[in-house]
Design an enzyme around this catalytic site. Structure first.
Site, PDB file in Angstrom:
ATOM      1  N   HIS A  96       1.220  -1.415  -0.115  1.00  0.00           N
ATOM      2  CA  HIS A  96       0.192   0.099  -0.157  1.00  0.00           C
ATOM      3  C   HIS A  96       0.813   1.084   0.210  1.00  0.00           C
ATOM      4  O   HIS A  96       1.696   1.347   0.384  1.00  0.00           O
ATOM      5  CB  HIS A  96      -1.010  -0.358   1.526  1.00  0.00           C
ATOM      6  N   GLU A 122      -5.252   1.884   2.240  1.00  0.00           N
ATOM      7  CA  GLU A 122      -4.808   0.458   3.327  1.00  0.00           C
ATOM      8  C   GLU A 122      -4.604   0.575   4.511  1.00  0.00           C
ATOM      9  O   GLU A 122      -5.711  -0.040   5.707  1.00  0.00           O
ATOM     10  CB  GLU A 122      -3.935  -0.473   2.947  1.00  0.00           C
ATOM     11  N   HIS A 137       3.132   3.077  12.664  1.00  0.00           N
ATOM     12  CA  HIS A 137       2.482   3.183  13.703  1.00  0.00           C
ATOM     13  C   HIS A 137       3.054   4.797  14.421  1.00  0.00           C
ATOM     14  O   HIS A 137       2.149   5.782  13.954  1.00  0.00           O
ATOM     15  CB  HIS A 137       0.669   3.123  13.523  1.00  0.00           C
TER      16      HIS A 137
HETATM   17 ZN   LIG Z   1       0.897  -1.586   5.803  1.00  0.00          ZN
END
Ligand SMILES: [Zn+2]
Length: 468
Positions: free
Chosen positions: A292, A338, A435
């Site tokens: 992604h 995504e 993240h």
């Molecule tokens: Zn990912």
């Protein structure tokens, strides 16, 4: 044990040595073929490790910054990659338009302890969760109740009203597979706000889902329910989660103030990026490899999933550089969105369903840039048996196993593919970065990353040559 006469033993030995069997002939042919395939795998490895082209492209990509869905930068990155695919000489490169959610973090995300004799104005390190509403300008201020899971939350009942709920269960560090640990903790992030709001809570904080015990907060997607009030949701740095947990034991009436100005804008127009080398014999048979292109806006999305998309592009590029002409079409797809919607995966899946093409395999690279370990197959077991017989070739790139399992969020939508496949590198460090601001280009190891390109290229080569 059976007994044989001397003569019968001689007869068996003669038969074995003097009559060349069809099976030994085909065995030596198979050995020759395996040797030829091993040679190709070794060339993929050597070229990837020596040129480091994908690694250099990943640097260029991440130098542009993060690629949050709906951001200008996410589109700029797609246009850059499109140009790179064209320069590499792919046969066809195109954009597939898709409407995606457009959430923005804003420039305010602050939290501090606002009423406590013991900890006056102690700042807390937070990241707004993806999709969260903002707060009024002066923020929300409330007492905090800590829970470890949804049962404890439910048990609070009316006590939760007007409070900030602190969900503090960590990723289980005792499991070998970090992805399993993540799976066991992520419900707090995704569903915490809805469950807390049902009881009348005014906000939710979660302990960052991470394997690194620093104080860098990790974001990620969360969802609301239309009929339940939308309350702000944030992640706390791991160390501050420990701090708050201890502080609450000493001062259970402390209050926390949270100020956010995140918001959701109308859906934005974006694109899946698709490039391919068209098959020379079976152009309608398609092997997809992808990841992604969107990322979170913390860090630069080097590991998640800049690595996966650059490896996918490099798979095709390795075929070009080694002048290997595939019989089937090899297609690289950069799926959009995504992280907080999956709209790109949905869009391509719909395209695959309606298309007259036959999707043989769809491989997803979205598990980081670690050393290659294996391929996880969502397919019939006969397909898996066949690919397992290729292990002597795949081993050359570091692949140890091929087994049944999940594939990936994006290729999972290509429901008519013969096999949906997840590329699985070593995941011990994956959630250190995931993240968060830790997801920088500097954490990518060039050899581990490049071996990933070579191992996926080798699998694609074998699928192209033998089918599934
Ligand atoms: Zn990912």
């Amino acid at each position: 044990m059976r007994h044989f006469t001397k003569n019968s033993v001689i007869a068996i030995l003669l038969a074995f040595f003097l009559i060349p069997s069809a099976s030994s002939y085909s065995q030596s042919k198979a050995n020759d073929e395996t040797q030829a395939n091993i040679k190709i795998a070794d060339q993929f490895v050597r070229t990837a490790l020596t040129d480091r082209k994908g690694y250099h492209l990943l640097k260029e990509l991440t130098d542009m910054g993060p690629r949050l869905s709906g951001s200008e930068n996410s589109v700029r990155a797609i246009m850059w990659a499109k140009k790179k695919m064209e320069e590499a000489g792919f046969d066809k490169v195109w954009l597939q338009p898709v409407m995606i959610p457009h959430w923005v973090r804003g420039d305010v995300e602050k939290a501090e302890i606002s009423r406590s004799k013991l900890y006056p104005n102690r700042k807390l390190n937070i990241a707004t969760l993806g999709g969260s509403v903002g707060t009024p300008q002066k923020g929300i201020t409330a007492e905090v109740l800590e829970v470890k899971n949804f049962d404890e939350l439910k048990a609070l009942g009316a006590k939760a009203k007007g409070k900030i709920i602190f969900m503090s269960r960590p990723l289980d560090p005792g499991l070998y597979q970090t992805f399993r640990g993540y799976g066991g903790a992520v419900d707090q992030r995704v569903f915490g706000a809805v469950a807390a709001a049902k009881l009348g809570a005014v906000g939710v904080m979660i302990r960052s889902i991470t394997t690194k015990y620093d104080n860098v907060p990790h974001t990620g997607v969360m969802f609301y329910n239309d009929t339940i009030p939308k309350i702000p949701a944030v992640a706390l740095g791991y160390q501050d989660a420990d701090f708050l947990s201890n502080a609450l034991k000493k001062d259970s009436t402390l209050k926390v103030n949270i100020k956010l100005n995140s918001k959701t804008l109308p859906d934005a127009k974006s694109y899946n990026l698709i490039g391919q080398i068209t098959g020379s014999e079976f152009p309608n048979d398609v092997i997809v490899v992808g990841g992604h292109s969107d990322s979170w806006d913390k860090g630069v999305g080097a590991n998640d999933d800049g690595a996966g998309i650059m490896q996918s592009m490099e798979v095709l590029d390795l075929f070009k550089r080694l002048e290997i002409k595939p019989r089937r079409t090899i297609r690289c797809v950069f799926f959009m969105n995504e992280e907080n919607g999956g709209r790109g995966g949905d869009k391509y899946g719909k395209y695959a369903k309606e298309s007259s093409e036959k999707h043989i395999a769809a491989i997803e690279a979205d598990a980081g840039s670690g050393t290659p370990k294996g391929f996880s197959f969502d397919s019939d077991s006969l397909v898996i048996d066949k690919v397992q017989s290729w292990l002597p070739v795949l081993n050359r790139t570091g692949i140890d196993w091929v087994k049944k399992g999940g594939s990936g969020a994006d290729v999972g939508e290509i429901k008519n593919a013969v096999a949906r496949i997840g590329y699985v590198p070593d995941g011990q460090r994956y959630f250190d970065y995931h993240h968060s601001d830790n997801d920088q280009f500097s954490i990518i190891h060039p050899r581990e990353f490049e071996l990933g390109s070579a191992s996926i290229a080798t699998l694609v080569y074998m699928i192209d040559k033998y089918g599934l």
